[in-house]
Design a protein around this motif. Structure first.
Motif, PDB file in Angstrom:
ATOM      1  N   LEU A 755       1.346  -1.552  -0.226  1.00  0.00           N
ATOM      2  CA  LEU A 755      -0.006   0.011   0.053  1.00  0.00           C
ATOM      3  C   LEU A 755       0.625   0.894   0.039  1.00  0.00           C
ATOM      4  CD1 LEU A 755      -2.647  -1.417   2.593  1.00  0.00           C
ATOM      5  CD2 LEU A 755      -2.806  -1.157   0.050  1.00  0.00           C
ATOM      6  N   SER A 756       0.393   2.109  -0.858  1.00  0.00           N
ATOM      7  CA  SER A 756       1.799   2.650  -1.039  1.00  0.00           C
ATOM      8  C   SER A 756       0.688   4.461  -1.142  1.00  0.00           C
ATOM      9  CB  SER A 756       1.951   3.454  -2.289  1.00  0.00           C
ATOM     10  OG  SER A 756       3.280   4.529  -2.879  1.00  0.00           O
ATOM     11  N   LEU A 757       1.095   5.810  -0.444  1.00  0.00           N
ATOM     12  CA  LEU A 757       1.006   6.691  -0.427  1.00  0.00           C
ATOM     13  C   LEU A 757       1.448   8.372  -0.504  1.00  0.00           C
ATOM     14  CD1 LEU A 757      -1.434   8.971   0.866  1.00  0.00           C
ATOM     15  CD2 LEU A 757      -0.782   9.323   2.585  1.00  0.00           C
ATOM     16  N   GLU A 758       1.520   8.851  -1.189  1.00  0.00           N
ATOM     17  CA  GLU A 758       1.712  10.080  -2.419  1.00  0.00           C
ATOM     18  C   GLU A 758       1.924  10.811  -1.455  1.00  0.00           C
ATOM     19  OE1 GLU A 758       3.804  12.811  -5.872  1.00  0.00           O
ATOM     20  OE2 GLU A 758       2.865  10.909  -5.792  1.00  0.00           O
ATOM     21  N   ALA A 759       2.180  12.145  -0.566  1.00  0.00           N
ATOM     22  CA  ALA A 759       1.875  12.734   0.401  1.00  0.00           C
ATOM     23  C   ALA A 759       1.883  14.359  -0.448  1.00  0.00           C
ATOM     24  CB  ALA A 759       2.667  13.018   1.682  1.00  0.00           C
ATOM     25  N   CYS A 760       0.835  15.428  -0.704  1.00  0.00           N
ATOM     26  CA  CYS A 760       0.737  16.554  -1.181  1.00  0.00           C
ATOM     27  C   CYS A 760       1.285  17.438  -0.668  1.00  0.00           C
ATOM     28  CB  CYS A 760      -1.048  16.874  -1.145  1.00  0.00           C
ATOM     29  SG  CYS A 760      -1.343  17.102   0.368  1.00  0.00           S
ATOM     30  N   GLU A 761       1.709  16.986   0.884  1.00  0.00           N
ATOM     31  CA  GLU A 761       2.849  17.753   1.079  1.00  0.00           C
ATOM     32  C   GLU A 761       3.673  17.589   2.626  1.00  0.00           C
ATOM     33  OE1 GLU A 761       0.950  20.934   4.443  1.00  0.00           O
ATOM     34  OE2 GLU A 761      -0.310  21.076   2.540  1.00  0.00           O
ATOM     35  N   ILE A 762       4.809  17.864   2.512  1.00  0.00           N
ATOM     36  CA  ILE A 762       5.912  17.804   4.347  1.00  0.00           C
ATOM     37  C   ILE A 762       7.172  18.119   3.679  1.00  0.00           C
ATOM     38  CG2 ILE A 762       7.161  16.526   2.545  1.00  0.00           C
ATOM     39  CD1 ILE A 762       7.022  13.676   3.443  1.00  0.00           C
ATOM     40  N   CYS A 763       6.937  17.944   4.939  1.00  0.00           N
ATOM     41  CA  CYS A 763       8.034  19.000   6.056  1.00  0.00           C
ATOM     42  C   CYS A 763       9.415  17.925   6.549  1.00  0.00           C
ATOM     43  CB  CYS A 763       7.839  19.829   7.371  1.00  0.00           C
ATOM     44  SG  CYS A 763       7.054  19.497   8.102  1.00  0.00           S
ATOM     45  N   GLU A 764      10.460  19.167   7.542  1.00  0.00           N
ATOM     46  CA  GLU A 764      11.262  17.800   7.945  1.00  0.00           C
ATOM     47  C   GLU A 764      11.306  16.915   8.536  1.00  0.00           C
ATOM     48  OE1 GLU A 764      14.303  20.687   7.795  1.00  0.00           O
ATOM     49  OE2 GLU A 764      14.804  20.956   6.549  1.00  0.00           O
ATOM     50  N   THR A 765      10.160  17.625   9.238  1.00  0.00           N
ATOM     51  CA  THR A 765       9.925  16.509  10.894  1.00  0.00           C
ATOM     52  C   THR A 765       8.380  15.879  10.655  1.00  0.00           C
ATOM     53  OG1 THR A 765       8.038  18.461  11.331  1.00  0.00           O
ATOM     54  CG2 THR A 765      10.374  18.421  12.438  1.00  0.00           C
ATOM     55  N   SER A 766       7.832  15.742   9.373  1.00  0.00           N
ATOM     56  CA  SER A 766       7.075  14.704   8.638  1.00  0.00           C
ATOM     57  C   SER A 766       7.460  13.115   8.608  1.00  0.00           C
ATOM     58  CB  SER A 766       5.931  15.036   7.858  1.00  0.00           C
ATOM     59  OG  SER A 766       5.643  16.524   7.792  1.00  0.00           O
ATOM     60  N   LYS A 767       6.549  12.732   9.717  1.00  0.00           N
ATOM     61  CA  LYS A 767       6.309  10.928   9.938  1.00  0.00           C
ATOM     62  C   LYS A 767       5.243  10.579   8.812  1.00  0.00           C
ATOM     63  CE  LYS A 767       9.945  11.343  13.082  1.00  0.00           C
ATOM     64  NZ  LYS A 767      10.086  10.407  14.776  1.00  0.00           N
ATOM     65  N   ASP A 813       2.721  16.758  11.590  1.00  0.00           N
ATOM     66  CA  ASP A 813       3.247  18.421  10.708  1.00  0.00           C
ATOM     67  C   ASP A 813       3.201  19.038   9.413  1.00  0.00           C
ATOM     68  OD1 ASP A 813       4.472  18.141  13.598  1.00  0.00           O
ATOM     69  OD2 ASP A 813       6.224  17.823  12.222  1.00  0.00           O
ATOM     70  N   THR A 814       1.847  18.205   9.561  1.00  0.00           N
ATOM     71  CA  THR A 814       1.223  18.486   8.196  1.00  0.00           C
ATOM     72  C   THR A 814      -0.291  19.120   8.247  1.00  0.00           C
ATOM     73  OG1 THR A 814       0.449  16.836   7.261  1.00  0.00           O
ATOM     74  CG2 THR A 814       2.303  17.308   6.347  1.00  0.00           C
ATOM     75  N   ASP A 815      -1.057  19.718   6.989  1.00  0.00           N
ATOM     76  CA  ASP A 815      -2.165  20.194   7.921  1.00  0.00           C
ATOM     77  C   ASP A 815      -3.373  19.154   7.831  1.00  0.00           C
ATOM     78  OD1 ASP A 815      -1.803  22.453   8.033  1.00  0.00           O
ATOM     79  OD2 ASP A 815      -1.702  23.454   6.428  1.00  0.00           O
ATOM     80  N   GLY A 816      -3.108  18.109   7.755  1.00  0.00           N
ATOM     81  CA  GLY A 816      -4.707  16.714   8.201  1.00  0.00           C
ATOM     82  C   GLY A 816      -4.027  16.409   6.746  1.00  0.00           C
ATOM     83  N   VAL A 817      -2.271  15.746   5.693  1.00  0.00           N
ATOM     84  CA  VAL A 817      -2.437  14.979   4.357  1.00  0.00           C
ATOM     85  C   VAL A 817      -2.686  13.561   5.692  1.00  0.00           C
ATOM     86  CG1 VAL A 817      -0.705  13.920   3.199  1.00  0.00           C
ATOM     87  CG2 VAL A 817      -0.916  16.496   3.891  1.00  0.00           C
TER      88      VAL A 817
END
Length: 1376
Positions: A755-767, A813-817
């Motif tokens: 199963l794979s997800l490509e996030a529409c936004e991310i930052c350095e601290t995102s997990k 650490d995103t807007d709800g991705v």
């Protein structure tokens, strides 16, 4: 004490600075513009330049270092301050020991006010501990949130107030303030009466209306709510900037005073700028955007406390060019140095990023009030100014500019303001005389700003040369093309680039602009990832109590809205008694979770709490104090509130809400939960689940896209439903821009299911946090999680049914991705099959092994693979023996098409068996077999032999198309064929049933086609037709059997043409009855023809006779009566279509036809029974003198006719010399004894009865003995119907045929007009002359009056009655 705690203690001295920094560095989400093709949702508020020079990471780290040094020097002073505070606290604690119940020092007083005016109720209360005051209206608690802006509750320095804005009549009520502390309760009440002015719908109870003080807009209290954010537009489109607000008092005729600015310049209403204020909204609309509109927009509203304002940037990009590669439009067109016939027009050049360089500009002018633009310069001007000459004095003009490059001409700029050509007064002059473009800007530095913007600053050029501004370009690291960051020159050396993709890495460059164009590009900045600038977190909020045992409270709170660019790693809690002002620390060591138990509390005491969050930048500002909470042990049997409500997978119409179990469970364990939902601002909650759910999540569906909702959760145990949780944060049902869902797939290389997800936004601290059924997976041997860039993959090690369920992933650490995917059994089985195929590869086949018969009887065995590599190997095995390419077999393959084939040249019975192809291509392999035995083999062998014979046949003359039939438009059937490989000597012969047919036109084989016409096709033409083609090279034959279905098909083809050509039904009367005729191109009785009377089918009978000729079909009504009246029709069917023709035989049509029938019937009866000569008389008699002449004939008539003989038109009496006899009413004779020359002459007999008669003439010539026999001398010309002539002899010569010697015989109908032989009655007397086949559908009627063809002289005295003519053309004219 660690450094983090010291920083926390020192935060009070710099709290204002940190608060300002936090506000400057934390901005809401924004929407990435479409023209940049970025996917982050929302746009953020643009910081004004003066407040947007926020510190970068380096600056903040330096500030922390400075603060640490300053802290060390202040340790002693802090210790002293702490001792002083301790001594003051002892005094306060001493005073706190004196208990006192609440007491109102200043009580509420009543008020009477006018409608639409505000009122303020206030009171002062004291007590120990400090009382808590609650407000009531008519006994109901006042909730300021129920009607935003209506109520405002304040508590300042012990003075409690309730402000009611914009009163209405319904606000008339008794209001009370209730003060409570552990020692008692006190209440103060007052009445508020709201009056309506006289004439406003209610009577005025106070009489005259007092003069109300005029309220100026600047005295209104205005609070901005929803504010416009950074916006992106395109030239030619429209946009609106909107701010919602709460105004107190809200007077409809007195809106707030609002001013709009662009780049600090006040805007005024015009056609290009529309402003409205009212209804709680301030709106600025730009109906037709141009790049001139780009800039920083500020809304400034005057309030009683001064002004409140908000700013955000509007970006306007170039519209699509009319020609690809053309430059953008120029901007800021303005006129300078205005004279009576001369104006200097200047403008700003557009930015060119990927387009060709600008080579010049065209300037156009237009007189005010006209739409006609005139180009001012013939050749492009290369600098951004141009003197326009030839203006008319006193006329007003507008100007516009178009840019030119090698690709084409840009769109025109926005037209300039109106300029009037007058003598120079004090017009603005264009400054600057230095020529040339500026030098390139200096070093460019990019620093972090927000999660979707970057702060760029640069050094000014060394040579400004009347600088206009700067253009900033950006580029994604690794990409080739640059994109413009601004579209209008920016004046300052710092700029915030918005609309960037979070987490992406960019570089930037800058160009300087003046009237002469753009400078060289600066050097690129260092790459920078788009991340928020590092700052302390904002304040936590939503502090709530989860449990209390009388000496401790368990608290929870919500995360800060802005984390400050790094992860929040600690929380600090402070507490205080509700009646004191002194805060005490709860924890010196930060807690990492958003839940904490506060111990050592006094039962029955009210406490307030506040929380601070900390990250690597330091401790953030504290939260607002919580509402006072009473430390009282919970003893209810129902569970406490759930907490930490959060959302995942927010989409346009659905979301998933999650929560944590209550800390206080009540008398029994929690068994389930109810979830309630309401729209934001509404108090009407709807329970989403009818039955309690046992898990701590719920998918909510059927939401309205764009609507905002709030939720709450209620826990359930065996005792009932517990206290509702705190309301969730409002959530908008709208998916993040660029949101993608989880993809289930199989790795093409390894065969792993993932199963794979490509996030529409991310930052350095995102997990990426994966869960199954919303329980974090963590370390599990069944799955493995890998993350690369924006994509995270969950791989199953050995998937089976235990792995079925709902999988979700949240990007921190995103807007709800976030997203989820339900793995079903069917989907898993499908992926398992694909995984097996990848791990055990086979060569996929498009087509398995098959065969086809080629020319010459060769057989090709082939298969086709989806893909083959050049290194493929294969072999053919026939009956367990490998076959190689050689004599009789040709084996080959084509990598491009994937085809592998073997051709067998001579296919015989020995080739029966099983054929197999084995393929090896790298690691993959496959095989395909074909069993060719039994009947399948016989079919293949027969086809191969046929193709072999066909090949031999085609070596000589042959038929390329065998015999087939066609039907021409005149209904002639054509047998046709096509021939090939012929020469002049080739012969062609037609046969039917082995009898040769010789057509009128010999076949021409060199034309390539031969045809045999069969006219008037009918059943007699059935049989086997054969065509034979031959020469010295060989012979070929084609047969065509016209019988059975083939015959029926031909008849149907004829019927199709004949039916379409059929005329309307025509009426024809005969002596036998009334006939209906339908003319057509061809008719044969084999055609499917149906006659109907009144929709009933007619069968051929004595009464109704059906027949036809080649030209027509007819139906005859014999001896008609009234029963035969009605509607008649004929239906001609070709098997597909039915052609119908009708005739209405009723009314006058029937009457006329019946009368004509009776007339013809009577005429036919008379013709049948009239007197006539049946036979026996010659036309000419030559006789010798002295001989006896006997003229004898047979006559007939009913009744018996009278017979009279004439000589030269004189009646012959019966004498001895001329004896006249009439025996038995049948035999009439005239005997002349011993004829003499005087007896020569013209004799005639007249036979007549009441129905008519006949007049027959005989010429008699008498010659003497020895004379030469004279030529016959006719007394009169012969009639058209002559009788046989007598030979020259002494006695009359009998006639050659038995036909009666009638001079006007009854005409006999020709074959084409004769009805079918089955008719028993005589054929009606209709001749070809009387009923010709019409060339048109409707035959023209003939003349109803019969006329004789030629006059026949008849002696008047010998004619007893006129003879009816028997050669009339038509007894009755044909009718339609």
């Amino acid at each position: 004490m660690n450094i983090c705690e010291i920083c926390r203690k020192s935060s009070s001295s710099v709290s204002q600075v940190q608060a300002q920094a936090t506000e400057a560095m934390t901005e809401p989400a924004y929407t990435i513009p479409v023209f940049r093709e970025r996917s982050a949702e929302g746009t953020e508020e643009y910081q004004r330049v003066s407040t947007n020079v926020g510190k970068g990471l380096t600056v903040i780290q330096e500030e922390l270092r400075r603060m640490r040094i300053a802290t060390k020097t202040q340790v002693d002073s802090l210790a002293i301050q702490r001792e002083v505070k301790g001594m003051m606290a002892k005094r306060v604690d001493y005073l706190d020991e004196i208990p006192k119940m609440p007491d109102f020092v200043v009580a509420l007083r009543p008020h009477t006010v006018w409608e639409k005016t505000p009122v303020k109720l206030f009171c002062t209360v004291q007590g120990n501990p400090r009382p808590i005051v609650k407000w009531y209206k008519g006994g109901v608690p006042v909730d300021p949130l129920s009607i935003p802006g209506k109520y405002k509750i304040e508590n300042k320095y012990g003075v409690h107030s309730l402000i009611i804005s914009r009163c209405v009549v319904s606000d008339t009520a008794e209001y009370s303030a209730v003060a409570t502390n552990p020692h008692g309760t006190a209440t103060s009440k007052a009445t508020v009466t709201v009056k309506r002015a006289s004439g406003a719908g209610e009577s005025c109870h106070l009489g005259l209306v007092p003069h109300l003080t005029e309220i100026h807009p600047s005295k209104l209290e205005v609070t901005l709510l929803e504010r416009f954010s950074v916006s992106f537009g395109v030239e030619g489109s429209s946009t609106s900037l909107v701010c919602s607000m709460v105004v107190v008092p809200d007077l409809p005729n007195l809106p707030p005073l609002a001013q709009w600015y662009r780049d600090d310049k006040l805007l005024k209403p015009s056609k290009l700028v529309e402003m409205t204020v009212g209804g709680g909204m301030a709106r600025l609309t730009l109906p037709h955007l141009a790049k001139d509109d780009e800039g920083l927009y500020t809304l400034r509203i005057f309030t009683k406390d001064g002004t409140t304002e908000h700013s955000a940037y509007l970006f306007v990009s170039d519209a699509a060019p009319s020609t690809a590669g053309a430059p953008g439009a120029p901007m800021s067109v303005k006129a300078y140095d205005i004279n009576s016939d001369y104006v200097l027009v200047a403008w700003k050049p557009p930015n060119t990023v990927n387009e060709a360089a600008i080579t010049g500009y065209f300037v156009d002018r237009c007189e005010a009030g006209s739409d006609k633009w005139v180009q001012c310069n013939d050749a492009p001007v290369k600098i951004c100014k141009y003197p326009v000459h030839g203006l008319s004095v006193g006329h007003s003009y507008h100007f516009r500019v178009r840019a030119v490059n090698s690709a084409g001409i840009s769109r025109p700029s926005r037209k300039s303001e109106k300029v009037t050509a007058l003598d120079a007064a004090e017009s603005e002059r264009l400054q600057g005389t230095e020529e040339g473009v500026p030098s390139a800007p200096g070093q460019v530095i990019a620093t972090r700003n927000t999660k979707s913007s970057v702060f760029v600053q640069w050094e000014a050029p060394k040579h400004l040369k009347n600088l206009i501004g700067y253009y900033i370009d950006g580029r994604v690291v690794g990409a080739k093309e640059w994109f413009p960051c601004n579209h209008k020159p920016f004046k300052h050396t710092r700029f915030v680039v918005h609309g960037l993709i979070p987490g992406e890495t960019y570089v930037f460059r800058v160009q300087a602009v003046n009237l002469f164009g753009l400078s060289e590009e600066s050097q690129e900045s260092s790459p920078i990832a788009v991340e928020p600038a590092l700052a302390t977190p904002s304040a936590p909020f939503g502090i709530t109590m989860l449990s209390c045992d009388g000496s401790s409270m368990t608290l929870a709170w919500k995360s800060p809205k802005h984390c400050g660019g790094s992860k929040v790693n600690a929380y600090y809690i402070d507490k205080r008694n509700a009646d004191t002002l002194v805060w005490k620390e709860v924890n010196l060591t930060g807690v990492t979770e958003r839940i904490c138990t506060v111990d050592n509390l006094t039962e029955g005491t009210f406490y307030e709490f506040k929380v601070q969050a900390a990250n690597m930048a330091g401790v953030g500002v504290p939260s607002a104090p919580s509402t006072p909470m009473k430390c009282e042990a919970w003893t209810m049997e129902e569970p406490g509130p759930a907490y930490d409500l959060s959302f995942s997978e927010v989409r346009g119409h659905s979301l998933v809400i999650l929560w944590k179990a209550p800390v206080y469970t009540g008398a029994s364990a929690v068994t389930g939960y109810f979830v309630d939902m309401a729209k934001k601002g509404s108090s009407e909650f709807v329970t989403l689940n009818q039955e309690a759910v046992s898990h701590r999540y719920l998918q909510v569906t059927s939401l309205e896209e764009g609507e905002t909702y709030v939720f709450r959760v209620r826990s359930v145990n065996g005792s009932g439903v517990g206290k509702a949780s705190q309301l969730s944060e409002p959530v908008c049902a709208k998916a993040l821009a660029g949101t993608k869902e989880i993809v289930a797939g199989v790795d093409e290389e390894t065969g792993d299911i993932f199963l794979s997800l490509e996030a529409c936004e991310i930052c350095e601290t995102s997990k990426f946090v994966w869960s199954k059924n919303y329980k974090p997976i963590g370390d599990c041997p069944r799955v493995a999680v890998t993350t690369k860039g924006r994509t995270s993959r969950l791989t199953f090690s050995n998937p089976d049914k235990d792995d079925l369920g709902r999988y979700s992933v949240v990007v921190t650490d995103t807007d709800g991705v976030s997203a989820s995917h339900t793995l079903t059994e069917d989907a898993l089985n499908t992926m398992l099959e694909l995984s097996y195929a990848i791990r055990h590869p086979i060569v996929p086949l498009k087509h398995g092994l098959n065969y086809e018969i080629l020319e010459k009887g060769h057989v090709r065995f082939w298969l086709q693979a989806v893909k083959l590599s050049p290194s493929v190997s294969y072999r053919f095995i026939v009956n367990d023996k490998e076959v190689t390419s050689g004599e009789g077999h040709k084996i080959s393959h084509d990598v491009a098409t994937g085809i592998i084939q073997m051709t067998v040249d001579h296919f015989t019975r020995a080739n029966e068996g099983t054929y197999t192809v084995q393929i090896h291509d790298g690691k993959a392999k496959t095989q395909s077999s074909l069993v060719l035995v039994g009947d399948v083999f016989k079919v293949a062998l027969k086809e191969a032999e046929f193709q072999r014979k066909e090949h031999i046949r085609k070596q000589g003359p042959h038929f390329s198309e065998y015999l087939y039939f066609t039907v021409t438009e005149d209904c002639t059937v054509m047998l046709a064929c096509k021939v090939a490989n012929v020469k002049k000597e080739t012969t062609f012969h037609w046969y039917k049933e082995d009898d040769e047919i010789v057509p009128e036109t010999p076949p021409n084989v060199m034309s390539g086609a031969c045809a045999l016409p069969i006219p008037l096709f009918s059943r007699k033409d059935q049989g086997v037709f054969k065509a034979v083609l031959s020469d010295d090279r060989g012979k070929d034959t084609s047969q065509f059997d016209i019988s059975g279905q083939v015959f029926d098909d031909i008849i149907s083809a004829i019927a199709k043409i004949a039916g379409a050509s059929a005329s309307d039904l025509v009426l024809q009367c005969t002596p036998e009855g009334i006939r209906l005729q339908c003319y057509m191109k061809y008719y044969t009785e084999e055609m499917k023809t149906v006659w109907k009377h009144k929709e009933s089918k007619i069968a051929s009978s004595e009464k109704m006779r059906i027949g036809g000729t080649a030209e027509m079909a007819w139906m005859q009504i014999c001896d008609p009566s009234d029963k035969e009246k009605g509607h008649y029709s004929i239906e001609i069917s070709d098997g597909v279509q039915t052609h119908t023709r009708t005739f209405d035989l009723s009314g006058q049509a029937y009457t006329d036809a019946y009368e004509e029938y009776l007339r013809l019937k009577a005429a036919a009866f008379a013709e049948k029974n009239r007197g006539r000569v049946v036979g026996g008389l010659p036309d000419v008699v030559t006789i010798m003198e002295e001989k006896s002449l006997s003229l004898t004939c047979t006559v007939w008539g009913e009744p018996t006719p009278e017979v009279t003989w004439f000589k030269n038109e004189q009646e012959v009496p019966s004498t001895e010399h001329t004896k006249v006899t009439f025996d038995g009413g049948k035999f009439a004779s005239l005997v002349i004894n011993k004829v003499t020359p005087d007896d020569s002459g013209k004799y005639s007999i007249n036979v007549r009865n009441k129905y008519g008669g006949e007049f027959v003439e005989i010429t008699v010539s008498v010659y003497r003995h020895g004379e030469k026999i004279p030529e016959p001398k006719l007394g009169h010309p012969k009639t058209p119907a002559a009788t046989p002539a007598a030979t020259p002899a002494a006695t009359p010569v009998p006639p050659k045929s038995p036909a009666p010697p009638s001079k006007t015989p009854t005409p006999t109908p020709s074959k084409s007009q004769t009805p079918a032989p089955s008719m028993k009655s005589p054929t009606p007397a209709s001749t070809p002359a009387s009923t010709p086949a019409p060339k048109s559908p409707t035959p023209a009627p003939k003349s109803p009056t019969p006329t004789p063809k030629s006059p026949t002289p008849t002696p008047s005295r010998g004619v007893k009655s006129p003879t009816p003519p028997r050669f009339m053309k038509s007894p009755t004219p044909p009718r339609k």
